[in-house]
Design an enzyme around this catalytic site. Structure first.
Site, PDB file in Angstrom:
ATOM      1  N   HIS A 467      25.264  -6.977  25.016  1.00 36.55           N
ATOM      2  CA  HIS A 467      25.050  -5.706  23.938  1.00 36.55           C
ATOM      3  C   HIS A 467      26.201  -4.593  24.666  1.00 36.55           C
ATOM      4  CE1 HIS A 467      22.927  -2.633  21.399  1.00 36.55           C
ATOM      5  NE2 HIS A 467      23.473  -1.737  22.130  1.00 36.55           N
ATOM      6  N   GLU A 468      26.088  -4.184  25.575  1.00 38.09           N
ATOM      7  CA  GLU A 468      26.949  -3.174  26.250  1.00 38.09           C
ATOM      8  C   GLU A 468      28.653  -3.615  26.500  1.00 38.09           C
ATOM      9  OE1 GLU A 468      26.124  -0.263  26.481  1.00 38.09           O
ATOM     10  OE2 GLU A 468      23.934  -0.829  26.545  1.00 38.09           O
ATOM     11  N   HIS A 471      29.884  -2.945  22.917  1.00 39.35           N
ATOM     12  CA  HIS A 471      30.550  -1.627  22.707  1.00 39.35           C
ATOM     13  C   HIS A 471      31.797  -1.477  23.544  1.00 39.35           C
ATOM     14  CE1 HIS A 471      27.015   0.448  20.875  1.00 39.35           C
ATOM     15  NE2 HIS A 471      26.250   0.232  21.953  1.00 39.35           N
ATOM     16  N   HIS A 474      34.643  -2.555  21.533  1.00 33.63           N
ATOM     17  CA  HIS A 474      35.030  -1.596  20.579  1.00 33.63           C
ATOM     18  C   HIS A 474      36.050  -0.638  20.937  1.00 33.63           C
ATOM     19  CE1 HIS A 474      32.787   0.709  16.873  1.00 33.63           C
ATOM     20  NE2 HIS A 474      34.258   0.360  16.759  1.00 33.63           N
TER      21      HIS A 474
END
Length: 676
Positions: A467-468, A471, A474
């Site tokens: 999940h991290e 990010h 991104h």
């Protein structure tokens, strides 16, 4: 002059942590604040006619040295703080708030922006420039540029007080987390706990020269305890301690802070012409207004509640049959959920952990990024770290072009707040034809290695890492001109799409085969376990959805109305939880006083965005599933239209360009097992 104000003489201009002394921060902030004021004055005092270049673009690049100092300081304040850092944060927050207000309430500056804005139909701008102009004008209007002087002064006072209150809120939670220890001296009280958890607790006790075992409220200690400890009374004790954080009769109580924060936010919104704080926030979100959010949450609640109630009954019946429990309490939830999962799927998180050695999982994330986006991660020792446990990587693409610096910080320690997050020490941007690449960091709180075992992750920790890392992608793959539109600088209910979509690869055989290998034998995870992971993906999903919805509804409750009549944090919270409550209430516990996301993070009126982004990610991953989870063409479309574009266009425009359609909620409901 502080080293923080100079150009760093380091690899890739990375932060020289070892050369920064705590006493450097205040002078560095003061100098950078002054530099920012000078930049703004230069724009305002320009006698030339306002243009996009001399006003809007100049604004976008202003304050960058200050941003750099702020990024370094506040990132360390979250991951490596101490009392001195806390004091500096309290001193600096009002000064930063004052500067922000001095800029957004500067009438002459706004007049220049307005002059450019009024010519927007007659000047040739590309899409990113058009977005920057719209955003610049809107940000000023939304933050008081049109107010009279008296109201501007009122706004300044509100913002200054809010900046300090939010910091205090977070510091209280960290203090409460650090203050609690469950000290066990009887070995029988360890029954049910995994060997690695016991060993870590023993190590912590030894580090304090104590006998026995010490458990804390840090997640790698707390979560295994409430999941596996057979001693129900001790599970109750540590669960109540977690629920009491900042809700006790001591100096760290957050109740007054909460009531003050929500009332100040409401007053601020009213001052700016909005009905509520939620109306103000959501104007800049995909959802647009509170009614749409409440409708979205209510719709999901209708679909999830029957499944949640059925699951809760199944869990309660299981606990009664197994151990004669007449009432399932909060401290029983994780324990019996794990036992039921083992019975239904023969799937034990402890049996999975040997296949999820931290280094292997991290390399797995890197391998997935290579297959999808052609990225290569190389660990290096030439980039300075702020703590010995931090890992540093150079990131290159397939053409061997430098993409980013990547920091990874995985283990809990005293000065580090709980949870997991991605952040940036330096954004990506383009200036004077010079491409500046980003410095991205992920910070987690995973199980530490012990004397006999490496760090072995639970499956939940595996998905957290992915999940991290989503990010981080991104941020790393950002490719915009202006720093204010780069990377994760997107609408808040869009920012979770890149992170949540990455979790999907954790459930896929093709991806698991890349990294899920036994830490001792090197054997790949057996395929029957992979199937069980997939089967169990929607296990108790109704209850999990209800829990997320309860937080979203609580957030909207605090921020979607006039809060001036709310006198009791606990009573208000209970009122908001009525529609989602499954477990009996615990009167000495409250969730709001430690709800960092909405009172200390950026999620006020935005907690719904986790579920909102789940709709996006389920729909987006369905596109991959239909065409192959490592399909490079679709990955390229995702990179070109989502990851690289930041906030340069409206998120729905970007999403439809990637997907060819608006997101369909059915993909989420099917994945969650809530509809067939």
């Amino acid at each position: 002059m502080s080293i923080l104000n100079d150009k760093f003489k380091t690899a890739y201009d990375t932060a020289p942590f070892s050369q920064i002394d705590t006493k450097d921060y205040i002078p560095a902030f003061e100098k950078a604040i002054q530099e920012t004021r000078t930049e703004i004055n230069t724009i305002v005092d320009n006698s030339d006619t306002p243009t996009f270049e001399n006003t809007i673009e100049a604004m976008a690049y202003s304050g960058m040295p200050l941003d750099r100092v702020s990024n370094i300081f506040f990132n360390l304040h979250a991951a490596e703080t101490n009392d001195e850092m806390d004091k500096i944060a309290q001193e600096i927050a009002p000064k930063l708030s004052e500067l922000a207000n001095d800029i957004t309430l500067n009438f002459e500056l706004f007049n220049r922006i307005k002059a450019v804005y009024e010519t927007k139909d007659n000047i040739h701008l590309n899409q990113e420039q058009h977005t920057l102009l719209e955003k610049s004008y809107r940000d000023f209007v939304r933050n008081g540029a049109l107010l009279d002087e008296k109201k501007k002064e009122e706004l300044r006072k509100i913002d200054t007080e809010l900046s300090v209150l939010k910091l205090k809120f977070g510091e209280n939670i960290l203090a409460e987390t650090n203050a609690y220890q469950l000290h066990i001296t009887k070995e029988t009280d360890l029954s049910g706990l995994p060997e690695g958890t016991i060993e870590a607790a023993k190590g912590l006790a030894e580090s304090q020269n104590k006998e026995g075992w010490i458990f804390t409220l840090d997640y790698p200690s707390y979560i295994p305890f409430v999941t596996y400890a057979d001693n129900r009374e001790l599970r109750k004790e540590i669960t109540l301690a977690a629920g009491r954080k900042a809700f006790q009769d001591n100096e760290y109580n957050n109740e007054e802070n909460i009531l003050r924060i929500v009332n100040l936010r409401f007053q601020r919104a009213q001052l700016l012409g909005y009905r509520t704080h939620a109306d103000f926030v959501l104007e800049e979100r995909m959802a647009q207004h509170p009614e749409k959010v409440n409708e979205f949450l209510s719709d999901l609640l209708i679909k999830a509640k029957p499944a949640a109630e059925k699951e809760f009954k199944e869990l309660a019946d299981f606990a009664k049959k197994r151990d004669g429990l007449d009432q399932l309490e909060k401290w029983d939830s994780a324990y019996y959920a794990e036992k039921l999962k083992q019975e239904k799927f023969s799937l034990d998180d402890e049996k999975l952990k040997p296949y999820f050695k931290l280094e292997n999982v991290l390399n797995g994330a890197f391998e997935v990024a290579k297959k999808l986006f052609g990225l290569y991660f190389k660990e290096v020792s030439t980039i300075e770290k702020y703590h010995p446990e931090v890992q540093t990587f150079e990131v290159h693409n397939e053409n061997n072009e430098f993409v980013a610096v990547f920091y990874a910080d995985f283990f809990p320690r005293k000065g580090k707040r709980n949870g997991a997050w991605m952040t940036s020490f330096k954004p990506q941007y383009l200036r004077n034809n010079q491409q500046e690449r980003p410095h991205i960091s992920i910070v987690c709180n995973f199980t530490k290695p012990t004397a006999t075992k490496p760090s072995l992750l639970t499956f939940n920790e595996v998905t957290t890492l992915f999940h991290e890392f989503g990010h981080a992608l991104h941020g790393m793959l950002a490719n915009t001109t202006y720093p204010t539109l780069s990377g994760t600088a997107v609408y808040w209910d869009f920012v979770e799409l890149p992170s949540q979509i990455m979790e999907n690869w954790c459930y896929e055989k093709q991806a698991l085969e890349l990294f899920a290998k036994h830490y001792e034998t090197g054997e790949s995870i057996p395929m029957d376990l992979v199937e069980k992971i997939k089967e169990s993906a929607s296990f108790l999903e109704g209850m999990a959805t209800l829990r997320q919805l309860s937080f979203g509804l609580l957030d909207m409750g605090w921020h979607g109305q006039d809060p001036s009549e709310i006198k009791s944090v606990k009573s208000f919270e209970n009122e908001k939880f009525v529609s989602t409550q499954l477990f009996p209430d615990v009167k000495e516990n409250a969730m709001t006083p430690s709800f960092s996301h909405i009172f200390n993070g950026g999620y006020s009126s935005g907690y719904y965005s986790y579920k909102w982004a789940e709709v996006l990610d389920a729909d987006a991953f369905d596109y991959f599933k239909q065409n192959g989870i490592f399909n490079r063409e679709i990955a390229q479309k995702f990179s070109d239209n989502i990851l690289s574009r930041g906030g340069t266009e409206h998120p729905m425009v970007l999403y439809k360009r990637f997907r060819g359609q608006e997101p369909q909620v059915d993909a989420l409901l099917k994945r969650a097992g809530l509809i067939k």
